[in-house]
Design a protein around this motif. Structure first.
Motif, PDB file in Angstrom:
ATOM      1  N   VAL A   1       0.823  -1.211   0.000  1.00 55.27           N
ATOM      2  CA  VAL A   1       0.000   0.000   0.000  1.00 55.27           C
ATOM      3  C   VAL A   1       0.856   1.260   0.000  1.00 55.27           C
ATOM      4  CG1 VAL A   1      -1.758   1.309   1.255  1.00 55.27           C
ATOM      5  CG2 VAL A   1      -1.883  -1.186   1.185  1.00 55.27           C
ATOM      6  N   GLY A   2       1.981   1.225   0.732  1.00 57.22           N
ATOM      7  CA  GLY A   2       2.674   2.456   1.059  1.00 57.22           C
ATOM      8  C   GLY A   2       3.972   2.762   0.347  1.00 57.22           C
ATOM      9  N   LEU A   3       4.518   1.809  -0.404  1.00 54.57           N
ATOM     10  CA  LEU A   3       5.797   2.086  -1.059  1.00 54.57           C
ATOM     11  C   LEU A   3       5.543   2.796  -2.384  1.00 54.57           C
ATOM     12  CD1 LEU A   3       8.793   1.664  -0.498  1.00 54.57           C
ATOM     13  CD2 LEU A   3       8.703  -0.390  -1.900  1.00 54.57           C
ATOM     14  N   ALA A   4       6.049   4.023  -2.501  1.00 55.32           N
ATOM     15  CA  ALA A   4       5.812   4.852  -3.693  1.00 55.32           C
ATOM     16  C   ALA A   4       6.916   4.638  -4.721  1.00 55.32           C
ATOM     17  CB  ALA A   4       5.736   6.323  -3.301  1.00 55.32           C
ATOM     18  N   PHE A   5       6.529   4.744  -6.003  1.00 56.08           N
ATOM     19  CA  PHE A   5       7.483   4.634  -7.099  1.00 56.08           C
ATOM     20  C   PHE A   5       7.378   5.870  -7.983  1.00 56.08           C
ATOM     21  CE2 PHE A   5       7.709   0.394  -5.596  1.00 56.08           C
ATOM     22  CZ  PHE A   5       8.897  -0.152  -6.073  1.00 56.08           C
ATOM     23  N   PRO A   6       8.482   6.280  -8.612  1.00 60.09           N
ATOM     24  CA  PRO A   6       8.532   7.576  -9.303  1.00 60.09           C
ATOM     25  C   PRO A   6       7.622   7.707 -10.517  1.00 60.09           C
ATOM     26  CG  PRO A   6      10.560   6.326  -9.668  1.00 60.09           C
ATOM     27  CD  PRO A   6       9.808   5.624  -8.596  1.00 60.09           C
ATOM     28  N   HIS A   7       7.179   6.597 -11.123  1.00 58.16           N
ATOM     29  CA  HIS A   7       6.351   6.706 -12.321  1.00 58.16           C
ATOM     30  C   HIS A   7       4.854   6.759 -12.010  1.00 58.16           C
ATOM     31  CE1 HIS A   7       9.654   6.339 -15.191  1.00 58.16           C
ATOM     32  NE2 HIS A   7      10.167   5.455 -14.360  1.00 58.16           N
ATOM     33  N   GLU A   8       4.512   6.794 -10.714  1.00 55.82           N
ATOM     34  CA  GLU A   8       3.119   6.992 -10.330  1.00 55.82           C
ATOM     35  C   GLU A   8       2.808   8.483 -10.251  1.00 55.82           C
ATOM     36  OE1 GLU A   8       1.575   3.752  -7.387  1.00 55.82           O
ATOM     37  OE2 GLU A   8       3.513   4.434  -6.643  1.00 55.82           O
ATOM     38  N   GLN A   9       1.512   8.820 -10.260  1.00 62.27           N
ATOM     39  CA  GLN A   9       1.109  10.203 -10.091  1.00 62.27           C
ATOM     40  C   GLN A   9       1.583  10.707  -8.726  1.00 62.27           C
ATOM     41  OE1 GLN A   9      -3.130  10.518 -10.601  1.00 62.27           O
ATOM     42  NE2 GLN A   9      -3.115   9.456 -12.574  1.00 62.27           N
ATOM     43  N   GLU A  10       1.968  11.964  -8.673  1.00 69.20           N
ATOM     44  CA  GLU A  10       2.492  12.520  -7.424  1.00 69.20           C
ATOM     45  C   GLU A  10       1.491  12.415  -6.284  1.00 69.20           C
ATOM     46  OE1 GLU A  10       4.332  16.315  -7.420  1.00 69.20           O
ATOM     47  OE2 GLU A  10       5.509  15.933  -9.218  1.00 69.20           O
ATOM     48  N   ARG A  11       0.212  12.619  -6.608  1.00 73.18           N
ATOM     49  CA  ARG A  11      -0.811  12.521  -5.566  1.00 73.18           C
ATOM     50  C   ARG A  11      -0.829  11.129  -4.941  1.00 73.18           C
ATOM     51  NH1 ARG A  11      -7.059  11.656  -6.971  1.00 73.18           N
ATOM     52  NH2 ARG A  11      -7.861  11.317  -4.874  1.00 73.18           N
ATOM     53  N   ILE A  12      -0.731  10.100  -5.795  1.00 77.26           N
ATOM     54  CA  ILE A  12      -0.735   8.728  -5.287  1.00 77.26           C
ATOM     55  C   ILE A  12       0.536   8.449  -4.500  1.00 77.26           C
ATOM     56  CG2 ILE A  12      -0.689   6.306  -6.000  1.00 77.26           C
ATOM     57  CD1 ILE A  12      -2.543   7.076  -8.305  1.00 77.26           C
ATOM     58  N   GLN A  13       1.671   8.954  -4.983  1.00 78.16           N
ATOM     59  CA  GLN A  13       2.920   8.781  -4.236  1.00 78.16           C
ATOM     60  C   GLN A  13       2.788   9.374  -2.833  1.00 78.16           C
ATOM     61  OE1 GLN A  13       6.718   9.552  -6.232  1.00 78.16           O
ATOM     62  NE2 GLN A  13       5.614   9.775  -8.173  1.00 78.16           N
ATOM     63  N   ASP A  14       2.167  10.564  -2.736  1.00 84.30           N
ATOM     64  CA  ASP A  14       2.013  11.224  -1.432  1.00 84.30           C
ATOM     65  C   ASP A  14       1.143  10.389  -0.494  1.00 84.30           C
ATOM     66  OD1 ASP A  14       3.586  13.333  -2.203  1.00 84.30           O
ATOM     67  OD2 ASP A  14       1.904  14.631  -2.770  1.00 84.30           O
ATOM     68  N   VAL A  15       0.032   9.859  -1.019  1.00 83.76           N
ATOM     69  CA  VAL A  15      -0.856   9.025  -0.183  1.00 83.76           C
ATOM     70  C   VAL A  15      -0.101   7.802   0.312  1.00 83.76           C
ATOM     71  CG1 VAL A  15      -2.963   7.642  -0.144  1.00 83.76           C
ATOM     72  CG2 VAL A  15      -2.922   9.818  -1.374  1.00 83.76           C
ATOM     73  N   ARG A  16       0.656   7.183  -0.574  1.00 85.05           N
ATOM     74  CA  ARG A  16       1.411   5.985  -0.173  1.00 85.05           C
ATOM     75  C   ARG A  16       2.432   6.331   0.921  1.00 85.05           C
ATOM     76  NH1 ARG A  16       0.056   1.830  -3.435  1.00 85.05           N
ATOM     77  NH2 ARG A  16      -0.288   2.127  -5.677  1.00 85.05           N
ATOM     78  N   ARG A  17       3.174   7.395   0.721  1.00 86.13           N
ATOM     79  CA  ARG A  17       4.205   7.759   1.704  1.00 86.13           C
ATOM     80  C   ARG A  17       3.590   8.047   3.071  1.00 86.13           C
ATOM     81  NH1 ARG A  17       6.033  11.202  -2.608  1.00 86.13           N
ATOM     82  NH2 ARG A  17       7.742  10.230  -3.768  1.00 86.13           N
ATOM     83  N   HIS A  18       2.465   8.735   3.084  1.00 86.17           N
ATOM     84  CA  HIS A  18       1.823   9.058   4.366  1.00 86.17           C
ATOM     85  C   HIS A  18       1.415   7.792   5.100  1.00 86.17           C
ATOM     86  CE1 HIS A  18       0.682  13.332   2.758  1.00 86.17           C
ATOM     87  NE2 HIS A  18       1.922  13.270   3.220  1.00 86.17           N
TER      88      HIS A  18
END
Length: 423
Positions: free
Chosen positions: A201-218
């Motif tokens: 759920v939480g590991l963000a990757f650079p090719h995702e939308q920034e909004r989704i990356q932020d949700v994952r990181r939080h």
């Protein structure tokens, strides 16, 4: 043999190319129609009796798990009633058989969903299961190819395809935008369920939308499922179902994982097995052993599934068998059963120790995931007859592969490009 310069390929164990020719670069899948896949079913699928309706599924730019969930939703049934023989690519136009338990032809005729069609071909007494196919036919186009003597370089690789390419599991096996399925499988094997959920759920990757990356990181930092639920897009149904379970059942990370479709959950563990295979194959190539050059201690797999061991005495006979295609050198992807004495690959044994995984871990995961994880032999070499053509800067490839073999493993030998240009 040539070493891959790409960090992502090396991380997933795909360290070498079989060919030394300069790559043609280019891009695969400019449109889904550039990657056409047609499944070759086993004979006898689609008879006249049985509770499982066999349908031909054609989809355009749909990930299979999400397509199955949406099909089930439209039919008003559980997605667990749908089975299939092979997982096809998302960014592609694919045709395959699926089985659907206790639905009628009339319900299929009334089904409608953009970029998905279903056609009834028969019925059966058993559902389709993974591997229940003969193979796949591919019709691919690599566009924006570059470099001098394009036709000559394509011809050289086409000739080599009939000899042998490393039979790597391709990038799709590990996730395209988020190549982490093997990491989650490793965590499940060790029983680290919280970290497995946090990674998925939480590991963000650079090719995702920034909004989704932020949700994952939080979520990765806070582990707050309610906050993530409020921000997670509705189309991310798998993540949302896990978060919803955690909100209702705080701390039950094992239960959160089990909200995922069983086939997806089992794919995490099998992806870790695939990672081990890729790494062990690259280790063999690094040590100077060819794909069709037997050395004492190698294991052979024959077309009927029988295995044998290469010895100093039988190398001349084995070499003839390999040249005639009667068998192939194989590596064992470990599972819950202890390997027979003398059959365990040293590189695989060392990798398991490095990752702190034992055969007991596979037994525990087998119960948790409701899958066998027996382990399996896989040939190290991929051979196929490729029909290739070049028109200006577009290269077209047609070929057939057995189940579990990856078309991108063929394409990477031609392209030698950033793997993200193949997905």
């Amino acid at each position: 043999m040539k070493e891959s310069p790409y960090a992502l390929e090396r991380e997933l164990g795909m360290q070498y190319y079989a060919t030394d020719t300069p790559g043609i670069g280019g891009r695969l899948r400019t449109t889904p129609e550039d990657f056409i896949v047609k499944e070759i079913p086993r004979e006898g699928k689609g008879g006249n009796t049985g509770p499982y309706l066999i349908c031909r599924l054609t989809k355009n730019n749909w990930e299979l798990q999400h397509a199955v969930k949406e099909i089930a939703k439209r039919l008003g049934i559980s997605h667990r009633r749908i089975g299939w023989a092979g997982t096809k690519d998302k960014n592609a136009k694919t045709t395959q058989l699926i089985s659907i338990f206790k639905v009628t032809p009339e319900e299929i005729a009334a089904f409608s969903l953009k970029d998905i069609t279903l056609e009834v071909v028969g019925s059966a007494n058993e559902q389709l299961s993974l591997g229940d196919l003969l193979g796949n036919r591919f019709d691919l186009a690599i566009r924006e190819a570059e470099g001098e003597d394009l036709a000559g370089r394509v011809a050289a690789v086409t000739g080599a395809a009939g000899e042998a390419f490393p039979n790597y599991f391709g990038l799709q096996r590990f996730g395209v935008i988020r190549p982490l399925t093997h990491r989650i499988g490793e965590l499940i094997l060790r029983g680290e369920y919280e970290e497995a959920v946090a990674t998925y759920v939480g590991l963000a990757f650079p090719h995702e939308q920034e909004r989704i990356q932020d949700v994952r990181r939080h979520f990765f930092l806070s582990r707050d499922p309610l906050l993530a639920l409020k921000e997670m897009p509705t189309q991310m149904s798998f993540e949302r179902s896990m978060l919803s379970h955690l909100h209702t059942n705080p701390g039950d990370y094992a239960g959160a994982l089990q909200q995922l479709p069983p086939k997806l959950l089992s794919m995490f563990v099998s992806a870790f097995q695939s990672y081990l295979f890729n790494c062990a194959l690259s280790d063999r190539l690094k040590n100077g052993h060819g794909l069709s050059e037997p050395v004492p201690g190698d294991r052979l797999i024959f077309s009927n599934g029988r295995t044998d061991t290469v010895t100093a005495a039988n190398i001349p006979t084995v070499t003839i068998h390999l040249a005639r295609g009667r068998c192939g050198i194989a590596l064992f992807m470990p599972g819950k059963d202890e390997p027979a004495p003398g059959t365990e690959n040293a590189a695989v044994r060392d990798l398991l120790a490095t990752h702190r995984i034992t055969h007991d871990n596979f037994r525990t995961a087998s119960v948790f995931v409701h899958a066998k994880f027996d382990g399996a032999w896989r040939p190290i070499a991929m051979k196929t007859a490729v029909e290739s053509s070049v028109e200006e800067n577009t290269v077209c490839l047609k070929f057939t592969l057995p189940p579990g073999h990856y078309a991108t493993t063929v394409c990477r030998e031609y392209m030698k490009a950033d793997p993200l240009r193949m997905v």
